[in-house]
Design a protein around this motif. Structure first.
Motif: not given
Length: 492
Positions: A86-89, A173-179
């Protein structure tokens, strides 16, 4: 137990989910490396200020990773991993929308929490998988650290090119983090926490301060000056604070990290090897990227490649090789032991850097050198978790792997800084490009780091043999036909 984990999830599915999460660590770290020039131009800041985009991420990782690893040991990995993602996203989303350097640095601090995903993933694997599958699973998940680094560089090349917006790469990066967040919420097992103890917040604070004081001059020394009061003061302060931290930890019943763990030969070996592997990794990345983009008509060397060509042609083959090699490397660790595997992989790194130092006149030779050095990193990342897991109790898996992660991060910062320093010191005032000797020196630095890994692994194997003889394994060998196999040394 062979078809499903203790929580009912198939091992392959769990390994895939953890691998995607760990990919975000290296992806978010590396995708800004080729984009620093674009960040400098688009935000209107100096090169030194733009460099803090890397430094802020590294400092956050140094402070947060040990604490997150220990928090997972005591409170369970699932909630900590979900909180990190969550923090990374949120941090990645902030990096996309902001046009302010201070807010971009805040985003990079939030992304620095991603470093905690690797040690927590090792803890999940150790508890959920049978021993027969653990080595390969750890190798596959760990190798995504190397793969993610290449993916980050290639992504930046594809989405930003020479004139694109640096923010474009963060969308990946956002796509990978959310997935990763969705998969983690769906697949990560719930477990009843049985480990007792408390979080050593003071220990985490003091350790974080000591690491910040160490990493600041490591990452900024080429700008501050290696003999400057700021550099020397930070290094001296780091020594004092870390020494005080050891004293503090020895007095606590529930320390963040047992001091004995840091001095145990079984953990010292993978931590030194991780440090040197980090140096080699970034020496390879930076030397190859800088060299192949140099215009031969001006410098007399290089191939005049653009950012995209440099990433896809010269680095992507190593990333693909890492994906294919990881499961095989895990099986080699299981068959022959982690230390022999580590030594063989590091020997590949020595060969690759030697090739880069002496025979880099043709593109295929540079590609081959990149393949060999990337193979060395992949094999090291396959072997290091096995060494750490073998050395510590199950309830220390997270924090022990966190310490190893920090060792690798320090190595990456040191390798990057030394490479930049060597290249900057060799600039030709007439052309504005570094002289060819700079790349030879960077390659020799990488070869030296790889050779140090070979030496450390060899010393560890010899120490294991001496320990086996002291404990009477030679008596068992007389009746069983040979010494018992060790998952660390590979001794039979």
């Amino acid at each position: 137990m062979s078809d499903t984990t203790a929580a009912g999830t198939r091992p392959a599915v769990l390994v895939g989910a953890l691998s995607l999460g760990v990919t975000t660590v290296a992806l978010l770290q590396s995708l800004v490396v080729p984009a620093l020039g674009r960040i400098e131009e688009q935000l209107g800041v100096s090169a030194g200020a733009a460099g803090w985009v890397l430094t802020a991420n590294l400092l956050a990782a140094a402070v947060l990773t040990p604490m997150l690893g220990r928090l997972g040991d005591l409170r369970g990995e699932r909630p900590v991993i979900l909180g990190i993602l969550v923090a990374v996203s949120l941090g990645t989303l902030l990096a996309i929308v902001t046009e302010s350097l201070p807010l971009l640095l805040v985003a990079r601090v939030l992304q620095g929490a991603s470093y905690g995903l690797f040690p927590l993933s090792m803890s999940v694997l150790r508890r959920e998988l049978p021993a027969a599958r653990l080595g390969v699973a750890m190798a596959v998940v760990s190798s995504t650290l190397a793969v993610g680094g290449v993916v980050g560089l290639v992504t930046t090349g594809l989405l930003t090119g020479d004139d694109g917006d640096y923010r474009n790469a963060f969308w990946v990066g956002l796509g990978v983090a959310l997935a990763s967040l969705v998969l983690a919420a769906w697949l990560l097992p719930h477990r009843r926490v049985t480990t007792t103890g408390r979080i050593d917040w003071w220990g985490a604070l003091v350790l974080g301060l000591g690491l910040v004081l160490l990493l600041l001059p490591v990452s900024q020394g080429h700008l501050w000056g290696w003999g400057s009061p700021a550099t020397i003061g930070c290094l001296a302060g780091s020594v004092a604070v870390l020494a005080g931290w050891v004293v503090l930890e020895r007095r606590l019943a529930d320390p963040l990290v047992r001091p004995a763990m840091l001095t145990d030969r079984r953990t010292v070996v993978p931590n030194i090897a991780g440090l040197m592997t980090g140096i080699a990794l970034f020496a390879s990345f930076l030397a190859v990227l800088e060299y192949v983009q140099s215009p031969p008509e001006v410098t007399g060397y290089g191939f005049g490649a653009g950012v995209l060509e440099a990433a896809v042609v010269y680095l992507l083959p190593g990333g693909i090789a890492a994906i294919l090699l990881a499961p095989f490397a895990g099986r080699v660790v299981g068959r022959f032991g982690a230390l022999p595997t580590l030594m063989a992989g590091a020997a590949s790194g020595v060969a690759g850097f030697a090739l880069l130092a002496g025979l880099r006149g043709e593109p295929w030779l540079v590609i081959l050198a990149g393949l060999l050095t990337q193979m060395a990193v992949t094999v090291a990342y396959a072997a290091l978790p096995a060494l750490v897991v073998e050395a510590v109790r199950e309830d220390e898996t997270g924090v022990a792997n966190a310490v190893n992660s920090i060792a690798r991060a320090v190595g990456q910062a040191l390798g990057s800084t030394l490479a930049v320093t060597l290249i900057a010191a060799s600039l030709d005032p007439d052309t504005g490009y570094p002289r060819a000797i700079a790349f030879t020196l960077v390659a020799l630095m990488g070869a030296g780091a790889s050779a140090a890994v070979v030496a450390v692994a060899l010393l560890g194997m010899r120490s294991d043999r001496r320990s086996a003889r002291r404990h009477g394994d030679d008596v068992d060998a007389a009746t069983a036909g040979g010494p018992e196999w060790s998952p660390v040394s590979g001794l039979r």
